[in-house]
Design a protein around this motif. Structure first.
Motif, PDB file in Angstrom:
ATOM      1  N   ASP A 185       0.905  -1.325   0.020  1.00  7.93           N
ATOM      2  CA  ASP A 185       0.377   0.111  -0.083  1.00  7.93           C
ATOM      3  C   ASP A 185       0.794   2.094  -0.005  1.00  7.93           C
ATOM      4  O   ASP A 185       0.173   2.214  -0.763  1.00  7.93           O
ATOM      5  CB  ASP A 185      -0.589   0.175   1.038  1.00  7.93           C
ATOM      6  CG  ASP A 185      -2.902  -0.625   1.092  1.00  7.93           C
ATOM      7  OD1 ASP A 185      -2.686  -1.161   0.479  1.00  7.93           O
ATOM      8  OD2 ASP A 185      -2.859  -0.783   2.177  1.00  7.93           O
ATOM      9  N   MET A 186       2.124   1.067   0.013  1.00  5.99           N
ATOM     10  CA  MET A 186       3.496   2.155  -0.004  1.00  5.99           C
ATOM     11  C   MET A 186       3.113   3.113  -0.830  1.00  5.99           C
ATOM     12  O   MET A 186       3.261   4.835  -1.140  1.00  5.99           O
ATOM     13  CB  MET A 186       4.203   2.030   0.633  1.00  5.99           C
ATOM     14  CG  MET A 186       5.732   2.887   1.281  1.00  5.99           C
ATOM     15  SD  MET A 186       4.199   3.784   3.311  1.00  5.99           S
ATOM     16  CE  MET A 186       4.657   5.333   2.801  1.00  5.99           C
ATOM     17  N   ILE A 187       3.152   2.617  -1.744  1.00  6.65           N
ATOM     18  CA  ILE A 187       3.931   2.946  -3.176  1.00  6.65           C
ATOM     19  C   ILE A 187       2.298   3.921  -3.164  1.00  6.65           C
ATOM     20  O   ILE A 187       2.439   5.407  -4.381  1.00  6.65           O
ATOM     21  CB  ILE A 187       3.615   2.212  -4.517  1.00  6.65           C
ATOM     22  CG1 ILE A 187       2.428   1.776  -4.930  1.00  6.65           C
ATOM     23  CG2 ILE A 187       4.446   1.594  -3.886  1.00  6.65           C
ATOM     24  CD1 ILE A 187       2.809   1.172  -6.079  1.00  6.65           C
ATOM     25  N   LYS A 188       0.736   3.833  -1.997  1.00  5.24           N
ATOM     26  CA  LYS A 188       0.089   4.685  -2.860  1.00  5.24           C
ATOM     27  C   LYS A 188      -0.325   5.748  -1.823  1.00  5.24           C
ATOM     28  O   LYS A 188      -1.059   6.727  -2.525  1.00  5.24           O
ATOM     29  CB  LYS A 188      -1.742   4.158  -2.847  1.00  5.24           C
ATOM     30  CG  LYS A 188      -1.446   3.105  -3.709  1.00  5.24           C
ATOM     31  CD  LYS A 188      -3.164   1.963  -3.725  1.00  5.24           C
ATOM     32  CE  LYS A 188      -2.986   1.269  -2.285  1.00  5.24           C
ATOM     33  NZ  LYS A 188      -4.870   0.459  -2.442  1.00  5.24           N
TER      34      LYS A 188
END
Lengths: 381, 330
Positions: free
Chosen positions: A100-103
């Motif tokens: 999720d970090m990439i969002k």
């Protein structure tokens, strides 16, 4: 290769009859409560379970949930995301992180946006994949943007150990690991000018089991003893959560204040000592870590020890990384939500300007964030 | 709308819809396109016409490959409009350096699947691009089919109708995830990738009045149900326990934090029929897949929404999947 043998690991823990039976027990016991109780589920995983399985609908009026700060993505301040973005945009860098970090949006955009602009951003299922990426790209530097609570820290530590022992020259680390007990203390101790104090609201904690698989239940010893807050370390399946809540309610009606383990099938008091040793070999406490919405919390973050500074992307890329702290959008009340001061639905931009597709606050970004859970499962019903 | 296109815009969910509506539909606007069905119904309802591009990693996976996918996908879009697949075009974009042996394997696989559908490739195109311009091989197929059951539509659902799925859900998505680099799970899981026309023909031959039909590809069963709820302005109430999911798919979902109902399928469809046709349709579906199931009913409780009822008496909305499917962090 690993064998997939998850069959029936969860079936019993989602059994409708068992969940109904616990709902009945909690409802009966709750009648004996002298005062309503507010239980903080520290971890976003629990928030997700509570919303996804509709457990909120099974609670009597005098048993309330306060959604805690335990989501690695939700608590990441914008300046750290900006670090990731800047690192990703470096010409020879492959930025690697988890799910999720990439969002999460930073001030220039998310890592997803950086990727759309041509940056090499990859997400991995296990940090160890960084080794393969580094070997396949010897002319690039792989920066592992490490995130997460006690649960994911050992995986990063294992990667650090491999990098050192195998003398892999092109992997660096940007460490953003945080710890649970320190922020729980902060939530109890801290005061706000607008209200009397936070500690008037949190009566008990539901502790995340996966954190204690690593750290043991011992990390919560002080909460019943020094702060008068019972803790039940609970698993994440709906039956686990219902049993955990039932155990807490029973403590209140029996006027006990203890640390108990619901998730006895894996958690013990001491935890995984090897993992703890590994973490302590490579990491040390930072004086302060700034949590998104909560501000600086003493000793709640980890960093690489000074002797491993050559592996630290924050040291190596010091000259290009921004240093200013960045405040959240002024209409966003993620801070209050993470403190348990407000419910997602009390935010004026919840579900309108701030949605999972266009998140403004961090609690809407991660699928484990309280706002995302409310938006996905909780609206209208 | 974001300034740049991200992977999330291809997810078959919310962002994908936004991109299509705000850019493509805006400029290509016409009555046929506006119906937003699996395939366009043209020539006074005689023909169905559709196109699809296929990009998948890895190219070969358990139970299928990109070639099988490219034929099934387009033929299934035709079948979902009650059409028998007839003619197809095939266009490939190949990265230089691609193995001709693998290419032939893929084309043979396409041939097998064409035979199952009774369709033929009548035109094609080949482009080779420099290394790095595409990921190994992309295939586009366009198909024309003859409509044998008319008036199937996502907008025709009414209160009291029944919702069925043709088999257990999420196996394609789970198989692809299990085979991905970095996961490499050992599992006996196989994609559901299959041509659906034979099953649709069986339903038509059994005189079942098909109201709505859709193969649950990207976005999974969730996306189909949400689309139907919106298109027909009704509520779909689904009994969560009745949704068939293989144990291994459930296991992969548990590990990665997904829901099987959001995962892609390549040979699973959702069917809406009148209540009186429910059992007969179920019997026909069971002949192909024992896991097929009646999963819910059309109501008017929350129009435009899908509700999941749990076996312990709670309700929640089932939303469209959003964002890129990413494994959870912890």
């Amino acid at each position: 290769m690993m064998a997939l043998e998850l069959k029936n690991l969860y079936d019993d823990f989602r059994d409708g009859e068992t969940i109904k039976a616990y709902a009945q027990i909690i409802a009966e016991d709750a009648k004996k409560l002298k005062n309503p109780i507010n239980i903080m589920e520290v971890c976003g995983g629990h928030t997700h379970t509570i919303m996804k399985f509709g457990l909120l609908q099974l609670m009597p009026d005098n048993v309330n949930f306060i959604h805690g700060p335990g989501c690695p993505v939700c608590i990441m301040p914008k300046e750290r995301i900006d670090h990731a973005y800047v690192l990703a945009m470096q010409e020879d860098v492959i930025l690697v992180t988890l799910g999720d970090m990439i969002k999460v949006p930073g001030s220039n955009g998310s890592l997803q946006d950086a990727r759309a602009k041509g940056a090499d951003v990859r997400f991995v299922y296990s940090p160890m994949e960084c080794i393969k990426i580094a070997q396949e790209n010897p002319d690039k530097t792989v920066v592992f943007f490490a995130i997460g609570f006690e649960t994911t820290t050992p995986m990063t530590a294992v990667l650090v150990e491999h990098v050192i022992k195998q003398k892999i020259p092109n992997i660096l680390f940007h460490i953003n690991h945080v710890t649970v007990p320190e922020v729980m203390v902060e939530l109890i101790d801290s005061r706000d000018v607008h209200v009397d104090s936070y500690n008037n609201r949190i009566d008990a904690f539901l502790g995340p089991s996966h954190v204690s698989v690593i750290s043991g239940s011992k990390i919560y010893d002080k909460f019943p003893k020094d702060y008068g807050r019972p803790v039940v370390v609970s698993g994440f399946e709906p039956v686990d959560v219902m049993q955990g809540i039932s155990m807490l309610v029973k403590q209140f009606i029996e006027e006990r204040c203890e640390l108990e383990i619901q998730y006895k099938r894996v958690v013990n008091h001491e935890g995984n000592l090897n993992a703890q040793k590994l973490i302590n070999t490579y990491f040390e406490k930072m004086d302060l870590f700034r949590w998104r919405g909560l501000g600086n919390v003493p000793e709640s973050g980890l960093k690489l020890k000074d002797e491993f500074a050559s592996l630290d992307a924050e040291v190596v890329y010091k000259d290009v990384l921004p240093i200013a702290e960045i405040e959240d959008h002024k209409l966003c009340i993620c801070g209050d939500i993470l403190r348990g001061m407000a419910k997602p639905t009390e935010c004026t931009i919840f579900g309108t300007a701030c949605k999972p597709t266009t998140p403004i606050g961090s609690c809407m970004v991660s699928s484990e964030g309280a706002c995302a859970a409310y938006y996905k499962y909780g609206n209208l019903i | 709308m974001t300034k740049t296109v991200t992977i999330a815009h291809g997810n078959g969910g919310e962002e994908n819809n936004e991109l299509i509506k705000k850019i493509f539909y805006k400029h290509f606007e016409n009555d046929i396109l506006a119906k937003s069905e699996d395939a366009a119904v043209i020539e006074d309802g005689k023909l169905a016409f559709t196109t699809d591009s296929f990009t998948v990693s890895p190219l070969f996976f358990s139970g299928g490959d990109i070639g099988k996918l490219a034929v099934c996908g387009t033929c299934n879009d035709l079948a979902m409009m009650g059409a028998e697949p007839k003619y197809m075009t095939c266009s490939v974009i190949i990265e230089e350096g691609f193995s001709t042996r693998d290419l032939e394997k893929i084309v043979k696989s396409m041939k097998n699947e064409l035979e199952i559908n009774g369709a033929i490739v009548v035109s094609g195109d080949t482009k080779v691009v420099p290394r790095g311009s595409v990921d190994k091989l992309f295939i586009n197929t366009t198909g024309i089919g003859e409509i044998v059951h008319k008036n199937i539509s996502a907008s025709a659902l009414k209160e009291g109708m029944s919702i069925l799925v043709s088999r257990d859900v999420g196996t394609h998505g789970a198989t692809i995830f299990a085979a991905r680099e970095g996961i490499e799970l050992e599992s006996s899981l196989q994609t559901d990738c299959a041509s659906l026309y034979p099953q649709i023909k069986a339903l038509i031959d059994a005189n079942i009045n098909i109201i709505a039909l859709r193969d649950a590809t990207r976005g999974g069963v969730s996306a189909v149900l949400n689309e139907w709820a919106r298109s027909s302005n009704v509520c779909l109430e689904i009994e969560e326990e009745t949704i068939p999911v293989q144990e291994e798919v459930r296991g992969i979902c548990e590990m990665l934090g997904f829901e099987a109902i959001d995962l892609a399928n390549e040979g699973t469809f959702v069917l809406a029929v009148a209540k009186e046709d429910e059992m007969q349709a179920f019997d026909v579906l069971q002949k192909t897949h024992i896991t097929s199931a009646i999963i819910g009913t059309v109501t008017e409780l929350h129009k435009g929404k899908v509700i999941l009822n749990s076996s312990w008496g709670t309700k929640r909305f089932l939303d469209l999947p959003t964002g890129e499917l990413l494994p959870r962090i912890c």
